[in-house]
Scaffold this motif. Structure first.
Motif, short mmCIF file in Angstrom:
data_model
loop_
_atom_site.label_atom_id
_atom_site.label_comp_id
_atom_site.label_asym_id
_atom_site.label_seq_id
_atom_site.Cartn_x
_atom_site.Cartn_y
_atom_site.Cartn_z
N ASP A 232 -29.98 -50.64 -1.67
CA ASP A 232 -30.64 -50.09 -2.85
C ASP A 232 -30.48 -48.56 -2.89
O ASP A 232 -30.27 -47.98 -3.96
CB ASP A 232 -32.12 -50.47 -2.82
N TRP A 233 -30.54 -47.93 -1.71
CA TRP A 233 -30.37 -46.48 -1.65
C TRP A 233 -28.96 -46.09 -2.09
O TRP A 233 -28.78 -45.14 -2.86
CB TRP A 233 -30.63 -45.99 -0.22
N CYS A 235 -27.05 -47.81 -4.08
CA CYS A 235 -26.97 -48.08 -5.52
C CYS A 235 -27.57 -46.95 -6.34
O CYS A 235 -27.04 -46.58 -7.39
CB CYS A 235 -27.67 -49.40 -5.85
N ARG A 236 -28.65 -46.38 -5.84
CA ARG A 236 -29.26 -45.25 -6.56
C ARG A 236 -28.31 -44.05 -6.57
O ARG A 236 -28.22 -43.32 -7.56
CB ARG A 236 -30.60 -44.87 -5.92
N GLU A 239 -25.63 -44.79 -9.14
CA GLU A 239 -26.15 -44.58 -10.50
C GLU A 239 -26.25 -43.09 -10.81
O GLU A 239 -25.96 -42.65 -11.95
CB GLU A 239 -27.51 -45.26 -10.63
N SER A 240 -26.67 -42.29 -9.82
CA SER A 240 -26.80 -40.84 -10.05
C SER A 240 -25.45 -40.19 -10.32
O SER A 240 -25.38 -39.17 -11.01
CB SER A 240 -27.46 -40.17 -8.84
N LYS A 266 -32.29 -56.56 -11.04
CA LYS A 266 -31.55 -55.32 -10.85
C LYS A 266 -30.06 -55.54 -11.08
O LYS A 266 -29.37 -54.68 -11.64
CB LYS A 266 -31.80 -54.77 -9.45
#
Length: 690
Positions: A232-233, A235-236, A239-240, A266
């Motif tokens: 998840d980290w 993926c963030r 996205e950024s 998600k």
């Protein structure tokens, strides 16, 4: 009159022409011109000619040119080594390196990185170590490109301590994306995802930007190891950097990571945010919905995929057929099969297995059996599917016959084969056969390593048969490296419920709560047991404990496919269906008729101590009953009523549907989360043993 070209001008022209070459047809005429004009002895032109052949992918053409050079210098050798490396001819790289050393030439800082890359791709750590020694002796150990090559070699070969030491010596200024990617990839391939993530954080901290390769590797590793937090980290971060919209490769890996981690909401957000989606992205989402127990969503997305004119491939079909299997959507699944080439299904073991599995789970075992006998390529997975399918349908002896076929054709049984055989024994109550298969397949003849699933099957087999002490002994004697999980303890708890052993059940529940504190099913099983023996106060305390922990009972869901191919879903006490009024009216009529035949609702499955009338109403509105009545109203008389359910069929529904099959003369097939129940003329294929 044009002035004749000077030799220098001719040479420059040949070099320019070689630089423009894009394929072998471009190089060959210029090569002939070089020979005719007498430039075959010009080192620079010959070097350029060699590079041109390599750049057009014609590395085989370089051997004769190189062998014609009277005294090749280091530049010629380096050109050959670099060219073979760029064309992935790594054995030729190491061969030319050995030839160069035998010719008395010593490599330089241009040679070493390419030879080290070849050693890395070949995983030739022995040669790489020797080259490392030569690097040190020649004084090139400080060269960042050479050191990067060594880091890659050691990391790829699993020598992570050596790789890390070299990496640490490089210092922040000398490191680059290649060296960081190498060390991160090395940790991933060794299964050390946590360290890989630490290195990746440091990589970002110094301001470097990763390529898509390392991001995909990290996401895949997190998915494989079940590290949702790490994934998840990443993926963030993706996205950024706005990579979801701009990089379909990375975005698809993100969808895959969320799908395999069970976070379909998600995954869908990422999917919806993509500008470009290829067939792999669609396949990943369809398969994700299917494998995460969201078959309706899988079929809905597949419909969108067809509207988008995306052609499904083998893996799409497997995901869609799996969704059909879960829903019992036989007609829809068959309509998809009819659109495809039957020959492809029969010759592709992956597709054939998916089709057979769908027929089995939709309750059409005869069709599955017919296809199984005509499939052209059989592997152990196909055999296992058939063994498990027969087991779920209560045909234990036929499962054993399939196992005999495995032995006959010489296919080695797998751990899943043993799971299927033990399940067959468990569903039929064949304790002795189960013990024999367990001992035989993990013995010297087959040497299958026992897994947690095998112990779970044995506990389930013994627990159902009432051999609770022996089942508990199996758990206590499990190897240290295989700790009993929630499935194993849950099987024992189910045995306690069947045989009403509340003392052992309470002990087992404590184990289950420690493992799965949020799983409502464990509390429900024990609560049912309390109410069945009249311990209503204990049942109420257990429900109060669930409320304090905010644990919600998983609602029962049942699915049935109508004659129009549409799948209808029912929940317990459902009043939202368009046919609800007719369903409840018919249910009431059937209830009156059944009571005249002696049917009395089995209200012990109701969780609280309430009035008997309220209990009867509660069990009377279970989702499978509503689905059965809908099938009676909607489907033609000659059709089998096929229903899929997400939970086990309760004892009252089982008795109810047996009588329905007798009264109406209809065949009713229900697949719950454990096995098949085929009801016909008042009897069930499970012989009331489930």
């Amino acid at each position: 009159m044009k002035k004749p070209k000077t030799k220098v001008a001719e040479a420059k022209n040949l070099i320019v022409l070689l630089g423009r070459c894009r394929n072998l047809g471009d190089v060959s005429p210029i090569h002939a011109l070089i020979v005719r004009q007498g430039y075959a002895g010009n080192d620079y032109i010959i070097n350029t000619l060699l590079r041109a052949y390599f750049q057009t992918g014609s590395s085989h053409s370089t051997f004769s040119i190189f062998d014609s050079i009277a005294s090749p210098n280091l530049h010629h050798w380096n050109t050959m080594i670099r060219g073979f490396t760029s064309n992935d001819c790594f054995l030729d790289v190491t061969d030319f390196y050995h030839r160069m050393r035998q010719d008395g030439l010593f490599p330089n800082d241009f040679t070493f990185p390419f030879v080290l890359k070849a050693c890395t791709r070949l995983l030739d750590v022995d040669l790489g170590t020797k080259i490392h020694t030569q690097v040190v002796k020649s004084g090139f150990s400080a060269n960042p490109f050479v050191k990067t090559g060594l880091v890659s070699l050691y990391a790829k070969s699993g020598c992570l301590s050596s790789a890390q030491n070299l990496f640490d010596e490089m210092g922040e200024r000398e490191t680059n994306v290649v060296s960081w990617t190498a060390i991160i990839s090395g940790y991933i391939e060794q299964g050390n995802v946590r360290e890989a993530l630490v290195m990746f954080r440091n990589f970002l901290h110094i301001g470097l930007k990763p390529d898509s390769f390392v991001l995909v590797k990290l996401l895949t590793a997190c998915s494989r190891m079940g590290d949702l937090e790490g994934g998840d980290w990443i993926c963030r971060y993706i996205e950024s950097m706005d990579l979801i919209k701009n990089n379909v490769f990375v975005a698809t890996a993100t969808v895959d990571m969320y799908s395999k981690s069970g976070c379909m909401s998600k995954a869908r957000m990422v999917f919806d945010g993509m500008i470009d989606r290829d067939e792999i992205t669609w396949n990943t989402m369809v398969a994700g919905y299917s494998s995460n127990g969201l078959p309706m969503e899988a079929l809905s997305l597949f419909s969108e995929m067809q509207k988008a004119k995306i052609k499904p491939d083998c893996y799409t079909m497997v995901g869609v057929l799996s969704a059909c299997a879960r829903l019992g959507a036989l007609e829809y699944g068959e309509s998809l099969i009819r659109k495809e080439d039957e020959e492809e299904f029969l010759s592709n073991p992956v597709l054939a297995t998916a089709v057979i599995d769908m027929y089995i789970k939709c309750g059409n075992l005869p069709r599955a059996w017919t296809l199984f006998n005509v499939v052209k390529i059989r592997d152990v997975i196909l055999f296992n599917t058939m063994i498990t399918g027969l087991a779920m349908n209560g045909h234990g002896k036929l499962s054993f016959a399939i196992f005999a076929q495995i032995e006959k054709v010489g296919i080695a049984p797998s751990g899943n084969t043993l799971v299927g055989l033990l399940s067959a024994c468990s569903h039929a109550g064949m304790v002795e056969e189960g013990r024999r298969y367990f001992q035989t397949l993990i013995g010297a003849n087959y040497s299958i390593l026992p897994r947690i699933e095998h112990y779970g099957c044995m506990v389930d087999l013994l627990g159902r048969a009432g051999l609770l002490d022996e089942a508990q002994t199996i758990i206590t004697q499990m190897p240290r490296e295989i700790a009993p999980n929630a499935v194993v303890w849950g099987s024992l708890l189910h045995g306690c419920r069947i045989h009403r052993n509340t003392n052992l059940a309470e002990y087992v529940l404590k184990k289950l709560i420690a493992l799965e504190p949020e799983n409502s099913g464990n509390y429900v099983l024990l609560s049912n047991l309390y109410t069945s023996v009249g311990r209503y106060e204990d049942s109420a305390k257990l429900r109060l404990s669930m409320r304090h922990r905010n644990i919600q009972k998983l609602p029962g869901r049942s699915w049935i496919e109508a004659d129009d191919g549409k799948v209808h879903e029912f929940l317990v006490g459902d009043r939202t269906h368009p046919w609800s009024d007719r369903i409840y009216l018919k249910l009431k009529e059937l209830g009156i008729e059944m009571r005249e035949l002696g049917y009395v609702p089995t209200t012990e499955v109701v969780l609280f101590d309430v009035e008997e009338e309220e209990k009867e109403q509660s069990v009377g509105e279970h989702s499978e009953k509503l689905a059965v009545v809908f099938g009676l109203l909607k489907l033609p008389l000659e059709d089998t009523i096929r229903i899929s359910k997400n939970l086990r069929v309760c004892t009252d529904c089982h008795s109810f549907i047996k009588l329905i099959s007798k009264i109406t003369g209809r065949q009713i097939v229900i697949r719950d989360n454990n096995r098949f129940h085929s009801f016909n003329d008042g009897f069930c294929s499970c012989n009331d043993y489930w």
